[in-house]
Design an enzyme around this catalytic site. Sequence first.
Site, mmCIF file in Angstrom:
data_model
loop_
_atom_site.group_PDB
_atom_site.id
_atom_site.type_symbol
_atom_site.label_atom_id
_atom_site.label_comp_id
_atom_site.label_asym_id
_atom_site.label_seq_id
_atom_site.Cartn_x
_atom_site.Cartn_y
_atom_site.Cartn_z
ATOM 1 N N THR A 126 0.824 -1.206 0.000
ATOM 2 C CA THR A 126 0.000 0.000 0.000
ATOM 3 C C THR A 126 0.860 1.260 0.000
ATOM 4 O O THR A 126 1.991 1.249 0.519
ATOM 5 C CB THR A 126 -0.895 0.013 1.269
ATOM 6 O OG1 THR A 126 -1.443 1.325 1.437
ATOM 7 C CG2 THR A 126 -0.127 -0.324 2.527
ATOM 8 N N TYR A 173 -1.434 0.252 10.387
ATOM 9 C CA TYR A 173 -1.731 -0.495 9.156
ATOM 10 C C TYR A 173 -0.524 -0.469 8.221
ATOM 11 O O TYR A 173 -0.035 -1.510 7.763
ATOM 12 C CB TYR A 173 -2.976 0.102 8.487
ATOM 13 C CG TYR A 173 -3.176 -0.350 7.058
ATOM 14 C CD1 TYR A 173 -3.351 -1.698 6.737
ATOM 15 C CD2 TYR A 173 -3.173 0.576 6.005
ATOM 16 C CE1 TYR A 173 -3.524 -2.108 5.417
ATOM 17 C CE2 TYR A 173 -3.337 0.181 4.697
ATOM 18 C CZ TYR A 173 -3.516 -1.167 4.403
ATOM 19 O OH TYR A 173 -3.677 -1.564 3.102
HETATM 20 N N1 LIG Z 1 -8.757 -1.069 -1.247
HETATM 21 C C1 LIG Z 1 -7.684 -0.283 -1.376
HETATM 22 O O1 LIG Z 1 -7.784 0.885 -1.810
HETATM 23 C C2 LIG Z 1 -6.321 -0.802 -1.004
HETATM 24 C C3 LIG Z 1 -5.231 0.071 -1.102
HETATM 25 C C4 LIG Z 1 -3.963 -0.415 -0.775
HETATM 26 C C5 LIG Z 1 -3.783 -1.732 -0.394
HETATM 27 N N2 LIG Z 1 -4.858 -2.562 -0.271
HETATM 28 C C6 LIG Z 1 -4.626 -3.962 0.126
HETATM 29 O O2 LIG Z 1 -5.251 -4.804 -0.811
HETATM 30 C C7 LIG Z 1 -5.722 -5.991 -0.183
HETATM 31 C C8 LIG Z 1 -7.178 -6.208 -0.544
HETATM 32 O O3 LIG Z 1 -7.924 -5.070 -0.153
HETATM 33 P P1 LIG Z 1 -9.502 -5.046 -0.301
HETATM 34 O O4 LIG Z 1 -9.917 -3.630 -0.343
HETATM 35 O O5 LIG Z 1 -9.918 -5.968 -1.405
HETATM 36 O O6 LIG Z 1 -9.920 -5.658 1.102
HETATM 37 P P2 LIG Z 1 -11.099 -6.670 1.494
HETATM 38 O O7 LIG Z 1 -11.318 -6.533 2.961
HETATM 39 O O8 LIG Z 1 -12.265 -6.488 0.584
HETATM 40 O O9 LIG Z 1 -10.433 -8.100 1.179
HETATM 41 C C9 LIG Z 1 -9.584 -8.766 2.088
HETATM 42 C C10 LIG Z 1 -9.997 -10.237 2.110
HETATM 43 O O10 LIG Z 1 -9.105 -10.965 2.959
HETATM 44 C C11 LIG Z 1 -9.865 -11.884 3.743
HETATM 45 N N3 LIG Z 1 -9.078 -12.152 4.962
HETATM 46 C C12 LIG Z 1 -8.667 -11.227 5.890
HETATM 47 N N4 LIG Z 1 -7.941 -11.824 6.857
HETATM 48 C C13 LIG Z 1 -7.865 -13.147 6.536
HETATM 49 C C14 LIG Z 1 -7.254 -14.278 7.140
HETATM 50 N N5 LIG Z 1 -6.580 -14.172 8.295
HETATM 51 N N6 LIG Z 1 -7.381 -15.489 6.534
HETATM 52 C C15 LIG Z 1 -8.071 -15.621 5.376
HETATM 53 N N7 LIG Z 1 -8.687 -14.578 4.759
HETATM 54 C C16 LIG Z 1 -8.579 -13.354 5.329
HETATM 55 C C17 LIG Z 1 -11.178 -11.159 3.992
HETATM 56 O O11 LIG Z 1 -12.252 -12.036 4.288
HETATM 57 C C18 LIG Z 1 -11.395 -10.438 2.643
HETATM 58 O O12 LIG Z 1 -12.111 -11.246 1.718
HETATM 59 C C19 LIG Z 1 -5.429 -5.819 1.306
HETATM 60 O O13 LIG Z 1 -4.242 -6.518 1.598
HETATM 61 C C20 LIG Z 1 -5.240 -4.317 1.462
HETATM 62 O O14 LIG Z 1 -4.378 -4.026 2.526
HETATM 63 C C21 LIG Z 1 -6.114 -2.130 -0.575
#
Ligand SMILES: NC(=O)c1ccc[n+]([C@@H]2O[C@H](COP(=O)([O-])OP(=O)(O)OC[C@H]3O[C@@H](n4cnc5c(N)ncnc54)[C@H](O)[C@@H]3O)[C@@H](O)[C@H]2O)c1
Length: 341
Positions: free
Chosen positions: A117, A141
């Site tokens: 991120t 985070y």
């Molecule tokens: N959305 C953004 O703008 C953004 C920006 C930068 C980085 N990210 C990173 O991208 C990734 C996905 O983000 P997102 O927005 O799709 O989030 P999200 O919450 O929609 O998806 C995360 C998924 O991981 C699963 N999960 C969490 N902990 C778990 C565990 N211990 N075991 C198994 N499954 C688990 C959750 O059920 C969920 O389906 C994350 O790592 C986040 O940090 C997102």
Amino acid sequence: MRVLVTGGAGYIGSVVVEELLAQGHISVVFDNLSKGHRESVAPGAEFIQGELLDRQSLETVLVGHKIEAVVHMAADSLVGESFQNPAKYYANNVAAGLSLLEAIRSAHVSRIVFSSTAAVYGEPERQPIQESDPTLPTNPYGETKLALEKALHWYEQAYGLRYVSLRYFNAAGATARCGELHDPETHLIPLLLQVAAGKRPPLEVFGNDYPTRDGTCVRDYIHVNDLADAHVRALQYLETQHLERGRNEKGGDSLAINLGTGRGHSVLEVIRAAEKATGHPVRRKIVPRRPGDPPILVADPAKAQRVLGWTAQRNLGDIVSSAWIWMQKNSKGEQAQLSML
Ligand SMILES: NC(=O)c1ccc[n+]([C@@H]2O[C@H](COP(=O)([O-])OP(=O)(O)OC[C@H]3O[C@@H](n4cnc5c(N)ncnc54)[C@H](O)[C@@H]3O)[C@@H](O)[C@H]2O)c1
């Protein structure tokens, strides 16, 4: 390729899975559904409900499915919550991440793409941000994401695990099937579309006295389809090349790659784009700044172009209109959103 996608039932993960399948790869989703949605997983993917901390199950899945590469997206990702409950973030983003790395090591999987991120940069002194700029996270985070990036570096050094850390800027937009449905929702675009749809009170704009062109914060919004494309390219890159470390960059983040458009939009500009796409006004009120919000965060995407041959293909208009179409079509999404209000 046979790819395991952790967090593949989440917002971005479900689109990465769609893209992998579209490009002919085999995709196995591993997700505990703490935040994800089973129905977001494309029908062509195998779904396994499992917990990252359960290293033995992970290893069984990796070996049993002859997994060649992992895309690690599972994490907790709410900045505000990470201040209130850093233990949760260290447990899920660091300890569970290390459990995955150990399972990968035991199963002799040699490649991983990690969802990192822009939060690893903290409040950078210059824009646009390059991967070689200092990483000084200002919230737990970002710290936990950086910790796993560093672990990857040492795993590569010691065990030869090859990796790419993709540092996303602000993911947004939708495909025909998959859109953004976080609970709670904290991201600007779904929030303002809910306001446009009359389902939420006026949008709170945190500060209009930043040193930006209209006083509101500027961010680099990247379409989720473009993000997904970059993941497949990163996997292909790892498959076909041995990464050359340290040629242009120094330090432990030399295999990090920014994923952004290189163009920033202010909150007010995003609101105007949403009003244009929806034909509805977005009511808003200015409230005080939130602590720790940098005025501007914009990626320098040159390394993604150079290393992966990737450039974002979609603009803010595409992002907002795709998210609006998805929100209107997705009745379950609307119900879930309504239940949040
Ligand atoms: N959305 C953004 O703008 C953004 C920006 C930068 C980085 N990210 C990173 O991208 C990734 C996905 O983000 P997102 O927005 O799709 O989030 P999200 O919450 O929609 O998806 C995360 C998924 O991981 C699963 N999960 C969490 N902990 C778990 C565990 N211990 N075991 C198994 N499954 C688990 C959750 O059920 C969920 O389906 C994350 O790592 C986040 O940090 C997102």
